[in-house]
Design an enzyme around this catalytic site. Structure first.
Site, PDB file in Angstrom:
ATOM      1  N   LEU A 109       0.835  -1.122   0.003  1.00  0.00           N
ATOM      2  CA  LEU A 109      -0.089  -0.031  -0.177  1.00  0.00           C
ATOM      3  C   LEU A 109       0.871   1.221   0.115  1.00  0.00           C
ATOM      4  CD1 LEU A 109      -2.642  -0.953   2.851  1.00  0.00           C
ATOM      5  CD2 LEU A 109      -3.059  -1.048   0.244  1.00  0.00           C
ATOM      6  N   ASP A 110       0.634   2.254  -0.770  1.00  0.00           N
ATOM      7  CA  ASP A 110       1.624   3.515  -0.997  1.00  0.00           C
ATOM      8  C   ASP A 110       1.499   4.192   0.529  1.00  0.00           C
ATOM      9  OD1 ASP A 110      -0.450   5.772  -0.927  1.00  0.00           O
ATOM     10  OD2 ASP A 110      -1.021   4.514  -2.616  1.00  0.00           O
ATOM     11  N   ALA A 111       2.407   4.856   0.774  1.00  0.00           N
ATOM     12  CA  ALA A 111       2.453   5.654   2.109  1.00  0.00           C
ATOM     13  C   ALA A 111       1.445   6.332   2.694  1.00  0.00           C
ATOM     14  CB  ALA A 111       3.741   6.461   2.238  1.00  0.00           C
ATOM     15  N   GLU A 112       0.596   6.777   1.676  1.00  0.00           N
ATOM     16  CA  GLU A 112      -0.592   7.748   2.161  1.00  0.00           C
ATOM     17  C   GLU A 112      -1.823   6.882   2.217  1.00  0.00           C
ATOM     18  OE1 GLU A 112       1.301   8.279  -0.887  1.00  0.00           O
ATOM     19  OE2 GLU A 112       2.854   9.835  -0.022  1.00  0.00           O
ATOM     20  N   THR A 113      -1.616   5.598   1.807  1.00  0.00           N
ATOM     21  CA  THR A 113      -2.929   4.912   1.944  1.00  0.00           C
ATOM     22  C   THR A 113      -3.005   4.004   3.235  1.00  0.00           C
ATOM     23  OG1 THR A 113      -3.236   4.861  -0.499  1.00  0.00           O
ATOM     24  CG2 THR A 113      -4.140   2.931   0.996  1.00  0.00           C
TER      25      THR A 113
END
Length: 257
Positions: A109-113
């Site tokens: 999952l990307d850092a902002e998710t």
């Protein structure tokens, strides 16, 4: 399945795996509800090798290898999906310190998710869950800018073109619309990088918040951000069943893990 007397009685294996008591396990066998390597076994004297034989009850896989660990994390925002980040960012190591096994994340999952991330030391299962060939579904909840219209959902499920090829949502629905933003639920089986963010941006509704609520048969439930828990027996069985079905569907195309 082992035919030698050196194997372990099947009812004992089931009891040790937590399926049921020895007596109830015997009843399951007699009723023909237990399979070993895909074959129904109804003889109480049957012995198997727990290290190599695959057992299922009522079509649900049973975990016999106790060295395998399966953990669910509700990844907070601001954390990168790697066990060691060479740029010094907050990573996943803080969530696996209490486990003796070396666990690895399944996909990213990307850092902002935020949201559901599976951690395991089962490489074969990880391959099935992460590889796009097997089409494991994921469910996301996205807060986006603007008021999403039903026709936009139809566009997403019909398919759109991105720079790396066409993509479509399996399902899409509006959960809420208020004050110039919308809450949208998307179901996808794609594992492409930042796919939800790119899809919503492409239809004019950039994502401001994103959480993954479901991964295959696993649900985030009420697990708080930053918390981990081990999968229960039913969840492990569901994952292993999915993994075995995928292996059976592609017997000559299975990647090493």
């Amino acid at each position: 399945m082992s035919d030698s007397a050196e194997g372990v009685r099947l009812q004992k294996v089931l009891a040790n795996a937590g399926v049921a008591s020895r007596r109830v396990s015997e009843q399951l066998i007699v009723e023909g509800r237990v399979r070993v390597n895909g074959e129904v076994v109804s003889e109480l004297g049957s012995r198997i090798d727990p290290a190599t034989d695959l057992v299922d009850v009522d079509g649900q896989a049973v975990q016999l290898d106790t060295s395998k660990r399966y953990v669910l994390l509700n990844k907070p925002t601001g954390v990168v999906s790697t066990m060691r980040d060479d740029r010094g960012r907050r990573d996943l190591t803080e969530f696996v310190r209490d486990f003796d096994e070396r666990l690895y994340n399944v996909g990213r999952l990307d850092a902002e998710t935020s949201g559901l991330l599976v951690l395991t030391n089962d490489g074969e299962l990880a391959n099935v869950l992460a590889h796009p060939r097997y089409g494991v579904t994921k469910v996301y909840i996205a807060r986006v800018t603007g008021e999403v219209q039903p026709k936009t959902l139809a566009t997403l499920t019909r398919g759109i073109e991105l720079e790396d090829g066409p993509i479509r949502a399996d399902k899409a629905r509006i959960l809420d619309t208020s004050r110039g933003s919308s809450l949208v639920e998307l179901t996808l089986h794609s594992g492409r990088n930042r796919i939800v963010r790119r899809m919503m941006a492409a239809v004019g509704h950039p994502v401001t918040e994103l959480v993954r609520r479901q991964f295959g048969p696993l649900h985030l439930g009420t697990l708080q951000a930053g918390r981990v828990r081990e999968l229960d027996k039913v969840e492990r069985g569901a994952l292993l069943t999915l993994s075995r079905q995928a292996a059976a569907d592609a017997p000559g195309d299975k990647e090493a893990s």
